[in-house]
Design an enzyme around this catalytic site. Structure first.
Site, PDB file in Angstrom:
ATOM      1  CG  HIS A   1       6.109  -9.835  -1.876  1.00  0.00           C
ATOM      2  ND1 HIS A   1       7.485  -9.816  -1.836  1.00  0.00           N
ATOM      3  CD2 HIS A   1       5.764  -9.172  -3.019  1.00  0.00           C
ATOM      4  CE1 HIS A   1       7.948  -9.176  -2.906  1.00  0.00           C
ATOM      5  NE2 HIS A   1       6.924  -8.782  -3.648  1.00  0.00           N
TER       6      HIS A   1
ATOM      7  N   GLY B   1       1.078  -3.239  -6.897  1.00  0.00           N
ATOM      8  CA  GLY B   1       0.861  -3.983  -5.667  1.00  0.00           C
ATOM      9  C   GLY B   1       2.031  -3.736  -4.728  1.00  0.00           C
TER      10      GLY B   1
ATOM     11  CD  GLN C   1       7.026  -5.577  -2.319  1.00  0.00           C
ATOM     12  OE1 GLN C   1       5.811  -5.571  -2.442  1.00  0.00           O
ATOM     13  NE2 GLN C   1       7.840  -5.312  -3.324  1.00  0.00           N
TER      14      GLN C   1
ATOM     15  CB  CYS D   1       9.531  -7.714  -7.621  1.00  0.00           C
ATOM     16  SG  CYS D   1       9.274  -7.586  -5.845  1.00  0.00           S
ATOM     17  CG  LEU D   2       7.563  -1.799  -6.703  1.00  0.00           C
ATOM     18  CD1 LEU D   2       6.501  -1.167  -5.812  1.00  0.00           C
ATOM     19  CD2 LEU D   2       8.076  -0.799  -7.730  1.00  0.00           C
TER      20      LEU D   2
ATOM     21  CG  HIS E   1       4.381 -10.340  -7.457  1.00  0.00           C
ATOM     22  ND1 HIS E   1       5.429 -10.428  -8.346  1.00  0.00           N
ATOM     23  CD2 HIS E   1       4.788  -9.489  -6.477  1.00  0.00           C
ATOM     24  CE1 HIS E   1       6.421  -9.660  -7.910  1.00  0.00           C
ATOM     25  NE2 HIS E   1       6.060  -9.080  -6.791  1.00  0.00           N
ATOM     26  CD  GLU E   2       2.052  -7.361  -4.456  1.00  0.00           C
ATOM     27  OE1 GLU E   2       2.704  -7.288  -3.400  1.00  0.00           O
ATOM     28  OE2 GLU E   2       2.473  -6.924  -5.540  1.00  0.00           O
TER      29      GLU E   2
HETATM   30 ZN    ZN Z   1       7.070  -7.848  -5.461  1.00  0.00          ZN
END
Ligand code: ZN
Length: 199
Positions: free
Chosen positions: A156, A48, A53, A110-111, A152-153
């Protein structure tokens, strides 16, 4: 084009992203952004990616959980997480309209916090309303790992990160998660990390 994934501390990760109008979704530049986000997510790789991000305060996320990502994960681990492949899709302005009271707890990463993981409780299933890449209103129901990705997304898009919800004593490098904890059942792991100990 691969976009730069920003890391925790970047102000945009803590802002509430703005909704995107249906007429903006139709613009070539928005469609281009979707393609670039898809490429960036694949390249990371991740399941995702939310627009904040890549530095953009827009309510846009892309999701795809490819079969090859889980090829080397044992079947019992996938079953426990209820993780199944999810085809690529795009969500604008998503919001959770229903969620289960039942929570499930697993490690997530998380990236934008590259190299770390922690235990996070998430609703087992959610219902989400959003606009797709054509600006059409849609509604989906998800459970298990897919429901976790969605939560999670969507977090964000409201300036929230998993560290806001994590069990802080479980925060660790993903390397140490594989080295020491990956085969430890969650109740034993909670005990070993002192999570349930009184202060
Ligand atoms: Zn994330």
């Amino acid at each position: 084009m691969r976009l730069k994934i920003v890391q925790v501390g970047e102000p945009v990760l803590r802002q509430r992203a703005r909704p995107v109008l249906a007429e903006e979704i139709a613009l070539a530049e928005t469609q281009q952004l979707i393609a670039w986000m898809r490429e960036t997510m694949l390249d990371a790789p991740g399941v995702g990616l939310a627009a904040p991000q890549v530095g953009l305060p827009l309510q846009l996320a892309v999701i795809e959980d490819r079969p090859e990502y889980t090829r080397d994960i044992p079947a019992d681990r996938l079953a426990e997480r209820e993780r199944k492949a999810v085809p690529f899709h795009v969500l604008f302005n998503p919001h959770i309209v229903e969620r289960s009271e039942q929570n499930v707890e697993f490690f997530e990463g998380c990236l934008s916090l590259a190299g770390y993981s922690a235990l996070v409780k998430r609703s087992h299933h959610v219902t989400v309303e959003y606009l797709d890449e054509h600006g059409e209103a849609r509604r989906l129901e998800a459970q298990g790992w897919y429901a976790r990705i969605l939560q999670h997304e969507i977090d964000h898009l409201y300036g929230r990160l998993y560290i806001d919800r994590m069990e802080s004593r479980s925060f660790m490098s993903t390397e140490n998660l594989s080295r020491y904890w990956k085969d430890v059942p969650i109740p034993s792991l909670r005990k070993a990390l002192g999570i349930d100990d009184p202060e």
